[in-house]
Design an enzyme around this catalytic site. Structure first.
Site, PDB file in Angstrom:
ATOM      1  N   ASP A 174       0.870  -1.183   0.000  1.00  0.00           N
ATOM      2  CA  ASP A 174       0.000   0.000   0.000  1.00  0.00           C
ATOM      3  C   ASP A 174       0.901   1.226   0.000  1.00  0.00           C
ATOM      4  OD1 ASP A 174      -2.485   1.511   0.278  1.00  0.00           O
ATOM      5  OD2 ASP A 174      -1.855   1.910   2.334  1.00  0.00           O
ATOM      6  N   SER A 175       0.297   2.387  -0.244  1.00  0.00           N
ATOM      7  CA  SER A 175       1.067   3.627  -0.196  1.00  0.00           C
ATOM      8  C   SER A 175       1.443   3.989   1.239  1.00  0.00           C
ATOM      9  CB  SER A 175       0.235   4.763  -0.796  1.00  0.00           C
ATOM     10  OG  SER A 175      -0.931   4.950  -0.018  1.00  0.00           O
ATOM     11  N   TYR A 182      -0.512   8.404  -2.842  1.00  0.00           N
ATOM     12  CA  TYR A 182      -0.471   8.015  -4.252  1.00  0.00           C
ATOM     13  C   TYR A 182      -1.641   8.658  -5.022  1.00  0.00           C
ATOM     14  CZ  TYR A 182       2.965   4.153  -3.756  1.00  0.00           C
ATOM     15  OH  TYR A 182       4.094   3.392  -3.576  1.00  0.00           O
ATOM     16  N   CYS A 185      -4.316  -1.530  -2.012  1.00  0.00           N
ATOM     17  CA  CYS A 185      -4.428  -0.092  -2.262  1.00  0.00           C
ATOM     18  C   CYS A 185      -5.281   0.054  -3.508  1.00  0.00           C
ATOM     19  CB  CYS A 185      -3.031   0.475  -2.494  1.00  0.00           C
ATOM     20  SG  CYS A 185      -3.007   2.185  -3.053  1.00  0.00           S
ATOM     21  N   ASN A 186      -6.364   0.807  -3.411  1.00  0.00           N
ATOM     22  CA  ASN A 186      -7.259   0.965  -4.562  1.00  0.00           C
ATOM     23  C   ASN A 186      -6.596   1.750  -5.689  1.00  0.00           C
ATOM     24  OD1 ASN A 186     -10.296   0.195  -3.640  1.00  0.00           O
ATOM     25  ND2 ASN A 186      -9.082   0.888  -1.909  1.00  0.00           N
ATOM     26  N   THR A 187      -5.850   2.793  -5.312  1.00  0.00           N
ATOM     27  CA  THR A 187      -5.201   3.635  -6.319  1.00  0.00           C
ATOM     28  C   THR A 187      -4.219   2.790  -7.131  1.00  0.00           C
ATOM     29  OG1 THR A 187      -5.331   5.387  -4.656  1.00  0.00           O
ATOM     30  CG2 THR A 187      -4.026   5.852  -6.620  1.00  0.00           C
ATOM     31  N   GLU A 238      -2.997   8.917   8.063  1.00  0.00           N
ATOM     32  CA  GLU A 238      -1.535   8.743   8.166  1.00  0.00           C
ATOM     33  C   GLU A 238      -0.959   9.508   9.362  1.00  0.00           C
ATOM     34  OE1 GLU A 238       0.875   6.946   6.508  1.00  0.00           O
ATOM     35  OE2 GLU A 238      -0.567   5.944   5.211  1.00  0.00           O
ATOM     36  N   CYS A 262     -10.882   3.260  -0.692  1.00  0.00           N
ATOM     37  CA  CYS A 262      -9.478   3.534  -0.368  1.00  0.00           C
ATOM     38  C   CYS A 262      -9.222   2.779   0.925  1.00  0.00           C
ATOM     39  CB  CYS A 262      -9.250   5.032  -0.177  1.00  0.00           C
ATOM     40  SG  CYS A 262      -7.641   5.426   0.545  1.00  0.00           S
ATOM     41  N   THR A 263      -8.134   2.038   0.968  1.00  0.00           N
ATOM     42  CA  THR A 263      -7.936   1.164   2.134  1.00  0.00           C
ATOM     43  C   THR A 263      -7.604   1.937   3.415  1.00  0.00           C
ATOM     44  OG1 THR A 263      -5.659   0.798   1.373  1.00  0.00           O
ATOM     45  CG2 THR A 263      -7.307  -0.876   0.803  1.00  0.00           C
ATOM     46  N   HIS A 264      -7.324   3.227   3.275  1.00  0.00           N
ATOM     47  CA  HIS A 264      -7.139   4.038   4.494  1.00  0.00           C
ATOM     48  C   HIS A 264      -8.477   4.330   5.179  1.00  0.00           C
ATOM     49  CE1 HIS A 264      -3.113   4.866   2.897  1.00  0.00           C
ATOM     50  NE2 HIS A 264      -2.814   5.494   4.021  1.00  0.00           N
TER      51      HIS A 264
HETATM   52  N1  DGL Z   1      -4.687   3.428   0.475  1.00  0.00           N
HETATM   53  C1  DGL Z   1      -4.725   3.878  -0.837  1.00  0.00           C
HETATM   54  C2  DGL Z   1      -5.948   3.467  -1.612  1.00  0.00           C
HETATM   55  O1  DGL Z   1      -6.573   2.493  -1.269  1.00  0.00           O
HETATM   56  C3  DGL Z   1      -4.171   5.165  -1.301  1.00  0.00           C
HETATM   57  C4  DGL Z   1      -4.019   6.340  -0.443  1.00  0.00           C
HETATM   58  C5  DGL Z   1      -3.105   7.337  -1.095  1.00  0.00           C
HETATM   59  O2  DGL Z   1      -1.901   7.095  -1.051  1.00  0.00           O
HETATM   60  O3  DGL Z   1      -3.581   8.334  -1.666  1.00  0.00           O
HETATM   61  O4  DGL Z   1      -6.276   4.069  -2.598  1.00  0.00           O
END
Ligand code: DGL
Length: 270
Positions: A9-10, A41, A72-74, A151, A183-185
């Site tokens: 992940d990012s 990301y 990570c979705n991105t 974060e 988004c996994t965050h």
């Molecule tokens: N956790 C990430 C996602 O699922 C990306 C967050 C990011 O770095 O912008 O998209």
């Protein structure tokens, strides 16, 4: 020798997927890499996200993982197809499982996707949802402020509540009945998001469905671990180990976690 499942992940977001995998597959060993130094990301170009995703994948491949989860979705939107074609281990992303989980939950087929700018621009969710169900109506909403709130470890704070309320205002009083945390965050903000949207809206964390897919795929490839050897999870970050450690211990309910600092890209020795 025990082989781990790799997660990338990012930053810390992919830990929301790890949590579900540990719940469903407690005998599995996890290697996790968060590219915190280059997070977020979301605003980056897809070519750059692909490059970073490739670097992360190879870092874990060099450590002998048996399967890769792009948590990570991105990165899933920008790189899943290429990375899958390049590697000879099973590779999965989080967008397909998230879409499936949302379609299972929705009663009126009106779904909203919250994601980073990159994920929203890619239209990966509307495409995945419509491929599964032509009737579905999809709204997408970029929530760029959520990632920095998570974060920074502020995901339970008053600031988090304010950011969620401001960002999700367009979803108030609509007929949408299901919201995908694309988004996994974002699952770290799930209680605040649920509280804001109210009980009539189902909020989907793709982690659970992704974990089921990991389980099915490992089983299919004869790679499921049935226990025995000692498990040694490893967590790597390109950023601050202390911030990562605090959040990971809180989120995963683990103690005395050892987080390893690594470098990627220029200056990174793999
Ligand atoms: N956790 C990430 C996602 O699922 C990306 C967050 C990011 O770095 O912008 O998209």
């Amino acid at each position: 020798m025990k082989q781990a499942i790799g997660f990338i992940d990012s930053g810390v977001g992919g830990l929301t997927v790890v949590k579900e995998v540990l719940k469903q597959l407690p005998h599995e060993q996890i290697y996790y890499l968060g590219d915190t130094a280059r997070c977020p990301y979301g605003p980056r170009k897809p070519e750059e996200v692909l490059k970073f995703t490739r670097e992360m994948s190879h870092f874990l491949i060099d450590r002998g993982i048996k399967m890769l989860v792009i948590a990570c979705n991105t990165a899933t939107a920008a790189a899943l197809v290429q990375i899958r074609a390049e590697l000879d281990i099973p590779v999965i992303g989080v967008i397909q499982p998230g879409s499936r989980a949302a379609l299972k939950e929705s009663r009126n087929n009106k779904i909203a996707v919250l994601g980073t700018i990159g994920t929203v621009k890619s239209e990966a969710y509307p495409k995945a949802l419509k491929r599964l169900n032509h009737q579905v109506e999809v709204d997408s909403l970029a929530c760029p402020k959520f990632v920095s709130v998570v974060e920074s470890g502020e995901y339970k704070s008053a600031i988090a509540k304010k950011v969620v309320a401001e960002s999700l205002l367009p979803l108030k009083n609509t007929t949408i009945d299901t919201v995908i945390l694309g988004c996994t965050h974002y699952p770290l903000l799930k209680p605040i998001i649920e509280n804001f949207l109210g009980a009539d809206v189902a909020v989907i964390n793709s982690g659970e469905e992704t974990a089921s897919e990991v389980s099915a795929l490992l089983d299919y490839h004869g790679l499921l671990d049935s226990g025995g050897d000692t498990i040694k999870h490893r967590f790597f970050t390109t950023g601050s180990t202390s911030i990562f450690k605090n959040l990971a211990e809180d989120w995963l309910g683990m103690q005395d976690m050892h987080i390893e600092h690594i470098k990627l890209g220029e200056g990174g020795k793999q």
